[in-house]
Design a protein around this motif. Structure first.
Motif, PDB file in Angstrom:
ATOM      1  N   GLY A  92       0.782  -1.226   0.000  1.00 59.31           N
ATOM      2  CA  GLY A  92       0.000   0.000   0.000  1.00 59.31           C
ATOM      3  C   GLY A  92       0.816   1.280   0.000  1.00 59.31           C
ATOM      4  O   GLY A  92       0.287   2.360  -0.290  1.00 59.31           O
ATOM      5  N   ALA A  93       2.113   1.173   0.289  1.00 59.84           N
ATOM      6  CA  ALA A  93       2.981   2.354   0.302  1.00 59.84           C
ATOM      7  C   ALA A  93       3.375   2.794  -1.095  1.00 59.84           C
ATOM      8  O   ALA A  93       3.916   3.875  -1.282  1.00 59.84           O
ATOM      9  CB  ALA A  93       4.233   2.066   1.118  1.00 59.84           C
ATOM     10  N   TYR A  94       3.087   1.972  -2.094  1.00 61.16           N
ATOM     11  CA  TYR A  94       3.531   2.243  -3.462  1.00 61.16           C
ATOM     12  C   TYR A  94       2.336   2.593  -4.326  1.00 61.16           C
ATOM     13  O   TYR A  94       1.326   1.881  -4.322  1.00 61.16           O
ATOM     14  CB  TYR A  94       4.290   1.038  -4.001  1.00 61.16           C
ATOM     15  CG  TYR A  94       5.507   0.740  -3.151  1.00 61.16           C
ATOM     16  CD1 TYR A  94       5.422  -0.150  -2.086  1.00 61.16           C
ATOM     17  CD2 TYR A  94       6.719   1.389  -3.374  1.00 61.16           C
ATOM     18  CE1 TYR A  94       6.520  -0.394  -1.274  1.00 61.16           C
ATOM     19  CE2 TYR A  94       7.821   1.148  -2.578  1.00 61.16           C
ATOM     20  CZ  TYR A  94       7.714   0.260  -1.531  1.00 61.16           C
ATOM     21  OH  TYR A  94       8.798   0.034  -0.722  1.00 61.16           O
ATOM     22  N   ASP A  95       2.470   3.661  -5.081  1.00 57.35           N
ATOM     23  CA  ASP A  95       1.316   4.130  -5.849  1.00 57.35           C
ATOM     24  C   ASP A  95       1.375   3.801  -7.329  1.00 57.35           C
ATOM     25  O   ASP A  95       0.365   3.958  -8.025  1.00 57.35           O
ATOM     26  CB  ASP A  95       1.105   5.640  -5.636  1.00 57.35           C
ATOM     27  CG  ASP A  95       2.349   6.464  -5.875  1.00 57.35           C
ATOM     28  OD1 ASP A  95       2.267   7.703  -5.802  1.00 57.35           O
ATOM     29  OD2 ASP A  95       3.421   5.875  -6.135  1.00 57.35           O
ATOM     30  N   TYR A  96       2.528   3.371  -7.807  1.00 54.10           N
ATOM     31  CA  TYR A  96       2.603   2.964  -9.203  1.00 54.10           C
ATOM     32  C   TYR A  96       3.285   1.608  -9.306  1.00 54.10           C
ATOM     33  O   TYR A  96       4.260   1.337  -8.594  1.00 54.10           O
ATOM     34  CB  TYR A  96       3.354   4.009 -10.035  1.00 54.10           C
ATOM     35  CG  TYR A  96       2.539   5.268 -10.242  1.00 54.10           C
ATOM     36  CD1 TYR A  96       2.759   6.396  -9.463  1.00 54.10           C
ATOM     37  CD2 TYR A  96       1.527   5.295 -11.205  1.00 54.10           C
ATOM     38  CE1 TYR A  96       1.998   7.541  -9.634  1.00 54.10           C
ATOM     39  CE2 TYR A  96       0.763   6.444 -11.385  1.00 54.10           C
ATOM     40  CZ  TYR A  96       0.994   7.555 -10.591  1.00 54.10           C
ATOM     41  OH  TYR A  96       0.230   8.684 -10.757  1.00 54.10           O
ATOM     42  N   TRP A  97       2.754   0.791 -10.230  1.00 51.80           N
ATOM     43  CA  TRP A  97       3.210  -0.580 -10.368  1.00 51.80           C
ATOM     44  C   TRP A  97       3.476  -0.899 -11.831  1.00 51.80           C
ATOM     45  O   TRP A  97       2.746  -0.439 -12.723  1.00 51.80           O
ATOM     46  CB  TRP A  97       2.143  -1.537  -9.840  1.00 51.80           C
ATOM     47  CG  TRP A  97       1.950  -1.436  -8.370  1.00 51.80           C
ATOM     48  CD1 TRP A  97       1.251  -0.469  -7.687  1.00 51.80           C
ATOM     49  CD2 TRP A  97       2.473  -2.319  -7.373  1.00 51.80           C
ATOM     50  NE1 TRP A  97       1.316  -0.714  -6.335  1.00 51.80           N
ATOM     51  CE2 TRP A  97       2.044  -1.835  -6.117  1.00 51.80           C
ATOM     52  CE3 TRP A  97       3.254  -3.471  -7.425  1.00 51.80           C
ATOM     53  CZ2 TRP A  97       2.392  -2.467  -4.915  1.00 51.80           C
ATOM     54  CZ3 TRP A  97       3.584  -4.100  -6.236  1.00 51.80           C
ATOM     55  CH2 TRP A  97       3.156  -3.598  -4.997  1.00 51.80           C
ATOM     56  N   GLY A  98       4.480  -1.753 -12.040  1.00 51.18           N
ATOM     57  CA  GLY A  98       4.716  -2.282 -13.373  1.00 51.18           C
ATOM     58  C   GLY A  98       3.757  -3.423 -13.661  1.00 51.18           C
ATOM     59  O   GLY A  98       2.984  -3.852 -12.800  1.00 51.18           O
ATOM     60  N   GLN A  99       3.833  -3.933 -14.877  1.00 54.32           N
ATOM     61  CA  GLN A  99       2.892  -4.957 -15.323  1.00 54.32           C
ATOM     62  C   GLN A  99       3.301  -6.358 -14.891  1.00 54.32           C
ATOM     63  O   GLN A  99       2.502  -7.278 -15.006  1.00 54.32           O
ATOM     64  CB  GLN A  99       2.764  -4.909 -16.855  1.00 54.32           C
ATOM     65  CG  GLN A  99       3.817  -5.684 -17.628  1.00 54.32           C
ATOM     66  CD  GLN A  99       5.188  -5.041 -17.595  1.00 54.32           C
ATOM     67  OE1 GLN A  99       5.431  -3.998 -16.996  1.00 54.32           O
ATOM     68  NE2 GLN A  99       6.153  -5.682 -18.244  1.00 54.32           N
ATOM     69  N   GLY A 100       4.499  -6.516 -14.399  1.00 54.99           N
ATOM     70  CA  GLY A 100       4.954  -7.832 -13.976  1.00 54.99           C
ATOM     71  C   GLY A 100       5.727  -8.555 -15.056  1.00 54.99           C
ATOM     72  O   GLY A 100       5.431  -8.426 -16.245  1.00 54.99           O
ATOM     73  N   THR A 101       6.720  -9.301 -14.620  1.00 53.03           N
ATOM     74  CA  THR A 101       7.485 -10.157 -15.528  1.00 53.03           C
ATOM     75  C   THR A 101       7.608 -11.520 -14.867  1.00 53.03           C
ATOM     76  O   THR A 101       7.882 -11.625 -13.667  1.00 53.03           O
ATOM     77  CB  THR A 101       8.863  -9.530 -15.847  1.00 53.03           C
ATOM     78  OG1 THR A 101       9.542 -10.324 -16.808  1.00 53.03           O
ATOM     79  CG2 THR A 101       9.731  -9.363 -14.614  1.00 53.03           C
ATOM     80  N   LEU A 102       7.386 -12.571 -15.647  1.00 46.41           N
ATOM     81  CA  LEU A 102       7.285 -13.923 -15.094  1.00 46.41           C
ATOM     82  C   LEU A 102       8.654 -14.575 -14.980  1.00 46.41           C
ATOM     83  O   LEU A 102       9.414 -14.630 -15.946  1.00 46.41           O
ATOM     84  CB  LEU A 102       6.377 -14.778 -15.976  1.00 46.41           C
ATOM     85  CG  LEU A 102       6.144 -16.207 -15.507  1.00 46.41           C
ATOM     86  CD1 LEU A 102       5.450 -16.229 -14.151  1.00 46.41           C
ATOM     87  CD2 LEU A 102       5.325 -16.962 -16.549  1.00 46.41           C
ATOM     88  N   VAL A 103       8.929 -15.085 -13.797  1.00 50.36           N
ATOM     89  CA  VAL A 103      10.137 -15.868 -13.541  1.00 50.36           C
ATOM     90  C   VAL A 103       9.715 -17.294 -13.201  1.00 50.36           C
ATOM     91  O   VAL A 103       8.910 -17.509 -12.288  1.00 50.36           O
ATOM     92  CB  VAL A 103      10.944 -15.263 -12.376  1.00 50.36           C
ATOM     93  CG1 VAL A 103      12.106 -16.173 -11.996  1.00 50.36           C
ATOM     94  CG2 VAL A 103      11.457 -13.876 -12.751  1.00 50.36           C
ATOM     95  N   THR A 104      10.256 -18.247 -13.942  1.00 52.12           N
ATOM     96  CA  THR A 104       9.960 -19.653 -13.695  1.00 52.12           C
ATOM     97  C   THR A 104      11.264 -20.377 -13.441  1.00 52.12           C
ATOM     98  O   THR A 104      12.176 -20.332 -14.273  1.00 52.12           O
ATOM     99  CB  THR A 104       9.239 -20.290 -14.891  1.00 52.12           C
ATOM    100  OG1 THR A 104       8.041 -19.548 -15.175  1.00 52.12           O
ATOM    101  CG2 THR A 104       8.874 -21.736 -14.596  1.00 52.12           C
ATOM    102  N   VAL A 105      11.353 -21.031 -12.289  1.00 56.05           N
ATOM    103  CA  VAL A 105      12.559 -21.753 -11.916  1.00 56.05           C
ATOM    104  C   VAL A 105      12.234 -23.238 -11.896  1.00 56.05           C
ATOM    105  O   VAL A 105      11.390 -23.695 -11.134  1.00 56.05           O
ATOM    106  CB  VAL A 105      13.080 -21.307 -10.542  1.00 56.05           C
ATOM    107  CG1 VAL A 105      14.403 -22.013 -10.226  1.00 56.05           C
ATOM    108  CG2 VAL A 105      13.260 -19.796 -10.501  1.00 56.05           C
ATOM    109  N   SER A 106      12.907 -23.988 -12.746  1.00 50.70           N
ATOM    110  CA  SER A 106      12.669 -25.424 -12.843  1.00 50.70           C
ATOM    111  C   SER A 106      13.634 -26.179 -11.931  1.00 50.70           C
ATOM    112  O   SER A 106      14.766 -25.765 -11.711  1.00 50.70           O
ATOM    113  CB  SER A 106      12.829 -25.891 -14.277  1.00 50.70           C
ATOM    114  OG  SER A 106      14.157 -25.681 -14.713  1.00 50.70           O
ATOM    115  N   SER A 107      13.157 -27.299 -11.420  1.00 47.46           N
ATOM    116  CA  SER A 107      13.981 -28.099 -10.492  1.00 47.46           C
ATOM    117  C   SER A 107      14.807 -29.123 -11.229  1.00 47.46           C
ATOM    118  O   SER A 107      14.642 -29.355 -12.415  1.00 47.46           O
ATOM    119  CB  SER A 107      13.077 -28.789  -9.476  1.00 47.46           C
ATOM    120  OG  SER A 107      12.126 -29.594 -10.143  1.00 47.46           O
TER     121      SER A 107
END
Length: 121
Positions: A106-121
């Motif tokens: 809630g302290a942040y008023d602007y957000w990026g769209q997100g980038t997906l990180v997938t880590v395989s085992s």
């Protein structure tokens, strides 16, 4: 104000990725920047934050010692270097901008769209 996150992808456990978040629309150096993440079926969680000059950072315990946040105010960009990645780091990663540093979304008023990180085992 726009935040554009990039750099996500598929990586094997133990590998590294570097995320970037380019900001525009307001004076970048006047705002705290943070990274949050949201895994499938889970709530968004704090990853880390950096102060205006880049001289101070703090992290969630789950990533401390593995992730590093930095910023380049000349390029209006914040980075998240992720090393020793684990499958549990798999998530959509968001950058955020706010007038004060906090682990609370809630302290942040602007957000990026997100980038997906997938880590395989």
């Amino acid at each position: 104000v726009q935040l554009q996150a990039s750099g996500g992808g598929l990586v094997q456990a133990g590998g590294s990725l570097r995320l970037s978040c380019a900001a525009s629309g307001r004076t970048f150096s006047m705002y705290f920047m943070a990274w949050f993440r949201q895994a499938p079926g889970k709530e968004r969680e704090f990853v880390g934050a950096i102060n205006l000059s880049g001289s101070s950072t703090y992290y969630a315990d789950s990533v401390k010692g593995r992730f590093t946040i930095s910023r380049d105010n000349a390029k209006n960009t914040v980075y998240l270097q992720m090393n020793s990645l684990k499958p549990e780091d798999t998530a959509l990663y968001y950058c955020a901008s706010g007038a004060r540093g906090s682990a609370t979304s809630g302290a942040y008023d602007y957000w990026g769209q997100g980038t997906l990180v997938t880590v395989s085992s």
